[in-house]
Design a protein around this motif. Sequence first.
Motif, PDB file in Angstrom:
ATOM      1  N   LEU A  28       0.832  -1.196   0.000  1.00  0.00           N
ATOM      2  CA  LEU A  28       0.000   0.000   0.000  1.00  0.00           C
ATOM      3  C   LEU A  28       0.866   1.246   0.000  1.00  0.00           C
ATOM      4  CD1 LEU A  28      -2.658  -1.083   2.648  1.00  0.00           C
ATOM      5  CD2 LEU A  28      -2.853  -1.213   0.183  1.00  0.00           C
ATOM      6  N   ARG A  29       0.501   2.201  -0.837  1.00  0.00           N
ATOM      7  CA  ARG A  29       1.297   3.416  -0.953  1.00  0.00           C
ATOM      8  C   ARG A  29       0.480   4.664  -0.611  1.00  0.00           C
ATOM      9  NH1 ARG A  29       4.838   5.165  -6.280  1.00  0.00           N
ATOM     10  NH2 ARG A  29       5.867   6.998  -5.342  1.00  0.00           N
ATOM     11  N   MET A  30      -0.574   4.947  -1.389  1.00  0.00           N
ATOM     12  CA  MET A  30      -1.423   6.113  -1.166  1.00  0.00           C
ATOM     13  C   MET A  30      -2.874   5.654  -1.136  1.00  0.00           C
ATOM     14  SD  MET A  30       0.587   8.805  -0.965  1.00  0.00           S
ATOM     15  CE  MET A  30      -0.563  10.166  -1.223  1.00  0.00           C
ATOM     16  N   VAL A  31      -3.705   6.390  -0.398  1.00  0.00           N
ATOM     17  CA  VAL A  31      -5.120   6.056  -0.282  1.00  0.00           C
ATOM     18  C   VAL A  31      -5.939   7.313  -0.552  1.00  0.00           C
ATOM     19  CG1 VAL A  31      -5.066   6.398   2.229  1.00  0.00           C
ATOM     20  CG2 VAL A  31      -6.910   5.066   1.190  1.00  0.00           C
ATOM     21  N   PHE A  32      -7.036   7.148  -1.303  1.00  0.00           N
ATOM     22  CA  PHE A  32      -7.937   8.236  -1.650  1.00  0.00           C
ATOM     23  C   PHE A  32      -9.362   7.801  -1.342  1.00  0.00           C
ATOM     24  CE2 PHE A  32      -4.230   8.379  -4.329  1.00  0.00           C
ATOM     25  CZ  PHE A  32      -3.878   9.710  -4.399  1.00  0.00           C
ATOM     26  N   TRP A  33     -10.205   8.770  -1.094  1.00  0.00           N
ATOM     27  CA  TRP A  33     -11.616   8.483  -0.860  1.00  0.00           C
ATOM     28  C   TRP A  33     -12.309   8.301  -2.201  1.00  0.00           C
ATOM     29  CZ3 TRP A  33     -15.973  12.386  -0.639  1.00  0.00           C
ATOM     30  CH2 TRP A  33     -17.171  11.746  -0.304  1.00  0.00           C
ATOM     31  N   ASN A  34     -13.106   7.252  -2.303  1.00  0.00           N
ATOM     32  CA  ASN A  34     -13.851   6.954  -3.524  1.00  0.00           C
ATOM     33  C   ASN A  34     -15.182   7.692  -3.470  1.00  0.00           C
ATOM     34  OD1 ASN A  34     -14.775   5.902  -5.901  1.00  0.00           O
ATOM     35  ND2 ASN A  34     -15.146   3.842  -5.111  1.00  0.00           N
ATOM     36  N   GLU A  35     -15.272   8.814  -4.186  1.00  0.00           N
ATOM     37  CA  GLU A  35     -16.493   9.607  -4.162  1.00  0.00           C
ATOM     38  C   GLU A  35     -17.636   8.938  -4.915  1.00  0.00           C
ATOM     39  OE1 GLU A  35     -15.768  13.589  -5.399  1.00  0.00           O
ATOM     40  OE2 GLU A  35     -13.944  13.803  -4.217  1.00  0.00           O
ATOM     41  N   ILE A  36     -17.332   8.144  -5.924  1.00  0.00           N
ATOM     42  CA  ILE A  36     -18.364   7.441  -6.700  1.00  0.00           C
ATOM     43  C   ILE A  36     -18.489   6.032  -6.147  1.00  0.00           C
ATOM     44  CG2 ILE A  36     -19.087   6.701  -8.989  1.00  0.00           C
ATOM     45  CD1 ILE A  36     -17.383   8.908 -10.161  1.00  0.00           C
TER      46      ILE A  36
END
Length: 299
Positions: free
Chosen positions: A199-207
Amino acid sequence: MSKLAKDAAAFKSTLQRQDFTSWHSQPKPATSTAGTSSAGGGLAIAGEPSSSSAPHKKKRPKTNIVYSQPADTGTGNNVNTQLVYAVNHLKSTHNPMRVQDLAIVTNTPLDTDSVLLEKFRAHDKIQYDPKTDLYSYKHEFAFRNKAALLTEIQRQTRKGGGISVRALKESWKEAPQAIEELEKEGEVLVTRTVKDGQLRMVFWNEIKPTEEAGGMQVEKEFLDLWHTLKVPNDVDLLKQLASEGLQATSSETVAPKAPTAKKKGKRGGAPRQRPVRITNTHLKGDLDLSRDYAAHAKS
């Protein structure tokens, strides 16, 4: 003389006739001719050292000491080195600690050395609570459950960026496992390293992955078709574009500047006077714009 004594004398005379010049050391000369029988019934020659009385060489102890490097003293004797040990340990515990307990665990004089304690309290990542007399580490994020983690990821994504999984793990050890669960639920999007898939970066899944809002995984058939497409090389691509009446876009080329030729002769000559374009035409009737008033004032 008995037969045993004769045999011993003959054996001794044979030894004396041998040439020991090639040996590393000469044998000791015999001092007596009488032989004695050993306790086990064997024959022992006088002057010859027995196996039981032979001196054993002491082996030199092997040492792995490298004298060109300083000795390992644990946490070191330098104040800054001891400070790093104390701060790193408090960072890894995720729990507040007393200064006495921290000194025992890290083997540092944190509770007795006033200079070290002052540096420890002044550290920008150390927080002290005077009510409980406990020290804690200031982590970048403050969350201890999955819901709070998702809220922090949403906040950072709305700002326009993701969060490093390493930074989240420093604040909460169970963060990577929680991120993988959120990824399976479709709440977050994760980027991984190419080498080992960490795991490197995490983003919120808006869709969210629903049929109404979209975000569903593309069927494998279309994914395979997409990956089978091959991009032609530059030559074939230009030919295909020309056959369709199209042209490849090119980046804007910057016009090269004309080289400035230097005049031979005097250096620092008078600057060349260029004609000035008069733009203040509304003052033309009242003021002579072609006249140099400053030159006339000096004269």
